[in-house]
Design a protein around this motif. Structure first.
Motif, PDB file in Angstrom:
ATOM      1  N   LYS A  88      10.705  71.924  38.059  1.00 29.99           N
ATOM      2  CA  LYS A  88      11.739  71.952  39.106  1.00 29.99           C
ATOM      3  C   LYS A  88      11.396  72.927  40.236  1.00 29.99           C
ATOM      4  O   LYS A  88      12.261  73.614  40.773  1.00 29.99           O
ATOM      5  CB  LYS A  88      13.118  72.306  38.528  1.00 29.99           C
ATOM      6  N   GLU A  89      10.125  72.983  40.605  1.00 31.45           N
ATOM      7  CA  GLU A  89       9.673  73.831  41.713  1.00 31.45           C
ATOM      8  C   GLU A  89       9.982  73.147  43.039  1.00 31.45           C
ATOM      9  O   GLU A  89      10.033  71.923  43.120  1.00 31.45           O
ATOM     10  CB  GLU A  89       8.159  74.067  41.617  1.00 31.45           C
ATOM     11  N   GLN A  90      10.161  73.937  44.067  1.00 35.40           N
ATOM     12  CA  GLN A  90      10.377  73.421  45.415  1.00 35.40           C
ATOM     13  C   GLN A  90       9.024  73.104  46.053  1.00 35.40           C
ATOM     14  O   GLN A  90       8.071  73.858  45.890  1.00 35.40           O
ATOM     15  CB  GLN A  90      11.112  74.453  46.273  1.00 35.40           C
ATOM     16  N   PHE A  91       8.974  71.991  46.783  1.00 36.88           N
ATOM     17  CA  PHE A  91       7.757  71.643  47.507  1.00 36.88           C
ATOM     18  C   PHE A  91       7.889  72.144  48.934  1.00 36.88           C
ATOM     19  O   PHE A  91       8.907  71.933  49.576  1.00 36.88           O
ATOM     20  CB  PHE A  91       7.524  70.125  47.487  1.00 36.88           C
ATOM     21  N   ARG A  92       6.849  72.823  49.419  1.00 39.60           N
ATOM     22  CA  ARG A  92       6.887  73.396  50.761  1.00 39.60           C
ATOM     23  C   ARG A  92       5.886  72.690  51.664  1.00 39.60           C
ATOM     24  O   ARG A  92       4.922  72.091  51.197  1.00 39.60           O
ATOM     25  CB  ARG A  92       6.580  74.892  50.696  1.00 39.60           C
ATOM     26  N   TRP A  93       6.128  72.790  52.973  1.00 42.52           N
ATOM     27  CA  TRP A  93       5.294  72.080  53.943  1.00 42.52           C
ATOM     28  C   TRP A  93       3.836  72.518  53.866  1.00 42.52           C
ATOM     29  O   TRP A  93       2.934  71.699  54.043  1.00 42.52           O
ATOM     30  CB  TRP A  93       5.829  72.268  55.363  1.00 42.52           C
TER      31      TRP A  93
END
Length: 115
Positions: A88-93
């Motif tokens: 459940k990690e956030q994906f960053r640009w």
């Protein structure tokens, strides 16, 4: 195709062996136990990795450099899915930019040799 399939299965096992424990609090688990569990899972990774790299890859005409590149792309793809959906990690640009640069490297790895 066997090479890709084996590398895909192999990386699923390896990603879980390396990062699966991050989902739970294992701070009270002895490090040796954690390592042995990971090695047990990684054993199955080797059952697929070794044939993919040492037999199928060569038979399918991949160079060692190409095999390593394929393995890394599959590894990053499996990790991306694992991190997003399991951890459940956030994906960053900036991750996207890094992946696009890696895809550029793959393009150059598979350019035909000029004679």
């Amino acid at each position: 195709m066997r090479t890709i399939a084996c590398l895909l299965v192999s990386n699923c096992f390896m990603t879980y062996a390396w990062y699966g424990h991050l989902k739970k609090d294992t701070s009270d688990m002895p490090l040796l136990k954690l390592v042995l569990i990971s090695w047990g899972i990684a054993f199955f990774e080797y059952l697929f990795m070794v044939p993919a790299n040492n037999r199928f890859g060569k038979l399918e005409g991949f160079s060692p450099f190409q095999l390593k590149t394929i393995q890394e792309i599959i590894s990053l793809t499996v990790f991306f899915l694992f991190a997003i959906f399991f951890l459940k990690e956030q994906f960053r640009w900036n991750y996207l930019v890094a992946f696009l640069l890696i895809i550029g490297a793959v393009y150059f790895m598979f350019l035909p040799q000029s004679k």
